[in-house]
Design a protein around this motif. Structure first.
Motif, PDB file in Angstrom:
ATOM      1  N   VAL A 298       0.686  -1.034   0.094  1.00 23.41           N
ATOM      2  CA  VAL A 298       0.072  -0.013   0.053  1.00 23.41           C
ATOM      3  C   VAL A 298       0.700   1.155  -0.198  1.00 23.41           C
ATOM      4  O   VAL A 298       1.825   1.328   0.929  1.00 23.41           O
ATOM      5  N   VAL A 299       0.655   2.002  -0.885  1.00 16.48           N
ATOM      6  CA  VAL A 299       1.129   3.437  -0.954  1.00 16.48           C
ATOM      7  C   VAL A 299       0.423   4.479  -0.461  1.00 16.48           C
ATOM      8  O   VAL A 299      -0.665   4.622  -0.848  1.00 16.48           O
ATOM      9  N   ILE A 300       0.982   5.255   0.507  1.00 20.29           N
ATOM     10  CA  ILE A 300       0.391   6.276   1.067  1.00 20.29           C
ATOM     11  C   ILE A 300       0.833   7.496   0.943  1.00 20.29           C
ATOM     12  O   ILE A 300       1.968   7.856   1.102  1.00 20.29           O
ATOM     13  N   THR A 301       0.335   8.646   0.200  1.00 19.60           N
ATOM     14  CA  THR A 301       0.945   9.950   0.109  1.00 19.60           C
ATOM     15  C   THR A 301       0.445  11.135   0.802  1.00 19.60           C
ATOM     16  O   THR A 301      -0.647  11.021   1.332  1.00 19.60           O
TER      17      THR A 301
ATOM     18  N   ASP B  61      -0.339  -4.985  11.588  1.00 22.71           N
ATOM     19  CA  ASP B  61      -0.653  -6.356  12.054  1.00 22.71           C
ATOM     20  C   ASP B  61      -0.997  -7.389  10.718  1.00 22.71           C
ATOM     21  O   ASP B  61      -0.732  -8.677  11.123  1.00 22.71           O
ATOM     22  N   HIS B  62      -1.043  -7.048   9.660  1.00 21.79           N
ATOM     23  CA  HIS B  62      -1.120  -8.076   8.462  1.00 21.79           C
ATOM     24  C   HIS B  62       0.099  -7.953   7.848  1.00 21.79           C
ATOM     25  O   HIS B  62       0.245  -8.442   6.585  1.00 21.79           O
ATOM     26  N   ARG B  63       1.199  -7.108   7.927  1.00 22.82           N
ATOM     27  CA  ARG B  63       2.555  -7.211   7.754  1.00 22.82           C
ATOM     28  C   ARG B  63       2.641  -6.791   6.229  1.00 22.82           C
ATOM     29  O   ARG B  63       3.343  -7.187   5.269  1.00 22.82           O
ATOM     30  N   THR B  64       1.753  -5.666   5.803  1.00 20.27           N
ATOM     31  CA  THR B  64       1.563  -5.253   4.719  1.00 20.27           C
ATOM     32  C   THR B  64       2.802  -4.288   4.372  1.00 20.27           C
ATOM     33  O   THR B  64       2.989  -3.518   5.502  1.00 20.27           O
ATOM     34  N   MET B  65       3.241  -4.273   3.054  1.00 19.07           N
ATOM     35  CA  MET B  65       4.372  -3.368   2.847  1.00 19.07           C
ATOM     36  C   MET B  65       3.700  -1.995   2.675  1.00 19.07           C
ATOM     37  O   MET B  65       2.946  -1.850   1.837  1.00 19.07           O
ATOM     38  N   VAL B  66       4.291  -0.948   3.214  1.00 18.87           N
ATOM     39  CA  VAL B  66       3.903   0.243   3.061  1.00 18.87           C
ATOM     40  C   VAL B  66       4.815   1.237   2.686  1.00 18.87           C
ATOM     41  O   VAL B  66       6.047   1.143   3.349  1.00 18.87           O
ATOM     42  N   VAL B  67       4.504   2.181   1.762  1.00 22.11           N
ATOM     43  CA  VAL B  67       5.435   3.142   1.389  1.00 22.11           C
ATOM     44  C   VAL B  67       4.612   4.600   1.273  1.00 22.11           C
ATOM     45  O   VAL B  67       3.448   4.712   1.311  1.00 22.11           O
ATOM     46  N   ILE B  68       5.257   5.542   2.389  1.00 23.01           N
ATOM     47  CA  ILE B  68       4.692   6.682   2.658  1.00 23.01           C
ATOM     48  C   ILE B  68       5.399   7.909   2.318  1.00 23.01           C
ATOM     49  O   ILE B  68       6.762   8.001   2.442  1.00 23.01           O
ATOM     50  N   SER B  69       4.819   9.017   1.930  1.00 22.01           N
ATOM     51  CA  SER B  69       5.517  10.225   1.677  1.00 22.01           C
ATOM     52  C   SER B  69       4.420  11.090   2.756  1.00 22.01           C
ATOM     53  O   SER B  69       3.433  11.057   3.010  1.00 22.01           O
ATOM     54  N   ALA B  70       5.684  11.722   3.502  1.00 19.39           N
ATOM     55  CA  ALA B  70       4.788  12.491   4.569  1.00 19.39           C
ATOM     56  C   ALA B  70       5.764  13.683   4.857  1.00 19.39           C
ATOM     57  O   ALA B  70       6.674  14.242   4.382  1.00 19.39           O
ATOM     58  N   GLU B  71       5.062  14.723   5.545  1.00 16.36           N
ATOM     59  CA  GLU B  71       5.699  16.155   5.803  1.00 16.36           C
ATOM     60  C   GLU B  71       6.894  15.967   6.772  1.00 16.36           C
ATOM     61  O   GLU B  71       7.728  16.812   6.638  1.00 16.36           O
ATOM     62  N   ALA B  72       6.830  15.075   7.495  1.00 16.16           N
ATOM     63  CA  ALA B  72       7.971  14.916   8.430  1.00 16.16           C
ATOM     64  C   ALA B  72       8.266  13.342   8.811  1.00 16.16           C
ATOM     65  O   ALA B  72       7.637  12.498   8.450  1.00 16.16           O
ATOM     66  N   ALA B  73       9.471  13.379   9.354  1.00 15.18           N
ATOM     67  CA  ALA B  73      10.031  11.887   9.856  1.00 15.18           C
ATOM     68  C   ALA B  73       8.845  11.396  11.048  1.00 15.18           C
ATOM     69  O   ALA B  73       8.313  12.144  11.589  1.00 15.18           O
ATOM     70  N   PRO B  74       8.827  10.148  11.144  1.00 13.22           N
ATOM     71  CA  PRO B  74       7.765   9.507  12.006  1.00 13.22           C
ATOM     72  C   PRO B  74       7.898  10.085  13.267  1.00 13.22           C
ATOM     73  O   PRO B  74       6.939  10.436  14.113  1.00 13.22           O
TER      74      PRO B  74
END
Length: 375
Positions: free
Chosen positions: A299-302, A327-340
């Motif tokens: 899943v890609v989340i922008t 919980d489902h060990r889904t691969m996640v790609v994220i673009s965000a305004e800041a680091a986690p």
């Protein structure tokens, strides 16, 4: 003119360096090649025609025996969809269809609804005529990512397939699970067991037991969390989504969740792409996020903004979303305004967000990325 089946295409890709030699994929390509040749001499019976048929006097046409279909299963990223696409592109059948299983069931439910709206109570069972319609349009049916999560689907899918097989349809499907593990621990699973038996009877089962997760290889070592939100970040996310989609052309999709439609802006097989607002600025909840986490391996989340008390509801949904994906060990790609660690910097809720920070950090690790997706 020579015929080029899926095995020829597979070997050509290996020779050109587009694919690495893989014994498990080679075996699957050989299975597809056998089916390719069997289909060249198969044609479902269309039944008797002419005036004798209208008066019931025509001799019944002997039904040809359809070749056995294929059920290819194995872990995420092993090349199941890629190999099925090679087969589909070469299949000597004009009346063919390739579709994600979830979309297939969604379309079938929509057709059932339309049927019931226009029929009387005496015509209450739409499955036989709708299955016959599918068979008339495509007698080679390639279904990607067969998985059952919904009790409604579990109760009708066996009847659909039974009608399709009776109509001479040849089915090819991929799945992350062995048939015996489909709808495991689901409600009223005993009513689902005949479908499993039917699959094992009518389809040739092949475990694509490759040791390599090619989905992970498509990342090519690139990070999966990108910040801040710049033009360079957007370009990097576009490139990653393209790699994960591989040869599949992304297109909008729709999930059915408890009778509601949840739009998916872009999907390519088992990869989906959403904007933050698509997931967290709308009234979605845990059930919606669980469907995404189980349906899609990646899943890609922008465009995740800074979070805080000013967008508390969106932040709460984001936490629930990340929990489901984690919980489902889904691969996640994220673009965000800041680091986690500075995504929710201050204010009420910042302390509780620390668990999400920890998960966002872990989801970038190689150990997490190599973990098996849980459906």
């Amino acid at each position: 003119m020579p015929h080029h089946g899926p095995l020829t295409l597979y070997r050509a890709k290996v020779q050109r360096g587009e694919l690495k030699p893989d014994p498990a994929q080679q075996l699957a390509a050989e299975k597809f090649e056998s089916l390719y040749h069997a289909l060249r001499t198969y044609q479902p019976a269309t039944g008797p025609t002419g005036w004798k048929a209208r008066f019931g006097l025509a001799r019944r046409v002997e039904e040809p025996t359809p070749p056995q279909g294929l059920y290819i299963y194995g872990d995420v990223g092993r090349g199941k969809s890629m190999l099925m696409d090679l087969f589909f592109s070469t299949a000597p059948v004009k009346a063919r269809r390739r579709i994600h299983f979830h979309e297939f069931m969604r379309d079938f439910h929509a057709e059932m609804h339309r049927w019931r709206q226009g029929k009387s109570k005496d015509d209450a069972d739409p499955i036989p005529p709708l299955a016959k319609k599918i068979a008339a349009e495509a007698w080679l049916l390639c279904l990607d990512e067969l998985e059952i999560h919904d009790i409604t689907d579990a109760m009708i899918v066996g009847r659909i397939f039974d009608q399709l097989f009776k109509a001479g349809v040849v089915v090819v499907t991929t799945s992350n699970r062995h048939p015996d593990d489909l709808y495991k621990n689901g409600l009223q699973r005993d009513r689902f067991l005949p479908f499993i038996a039917l699959i094992k009877e009518r389809l040739d089962l092949l475990h694509l037991a490759s040791d390599t997760d090619y989905r992970l290889g498509r990342l090519k070592g690139a990070p999966v969390y990108h910040h801040p939100l710049t033009e360079q970040t957007a370009t990097a996310i576009d490139a990653l989504f393209g790699r994960l989609a591989a040869d599949t052309v992304p297109a909008p999709a729709v999930m059915q969740v408890n009778g509601r439609e949840v739009p998916v802006p872009l999907a390519a097989g088992d990869v989906a792409r959403f904007g933050f607002a698509d997931l967290c600025a709308k009234p979605l909840g845990p059930t919606d996020y669980l469907h995404i986490a189980t349906l899609y391996d990646s899943v890609v989340i922008t465009d995740v903004p800074l979070l805080g008390p000013h967008n508390r509801d969106q932040a709460r949904r984001f936490v629930t979303l990340i929990d489901a994906l984690y919980d489902h060990r889904t691969m996640v790609v994220i673009s965000a305004e800041a680091a986690p660690e500075v995504l929710y910097p201050v204010g009420d809720g910042a302390f509780e967000f620390q668990r999400t920070v920890s998960r966002l950090m872990e989801m970038q690790s190689e150990e997490y990325l190599r973990a098996k997706h849980l459906t």
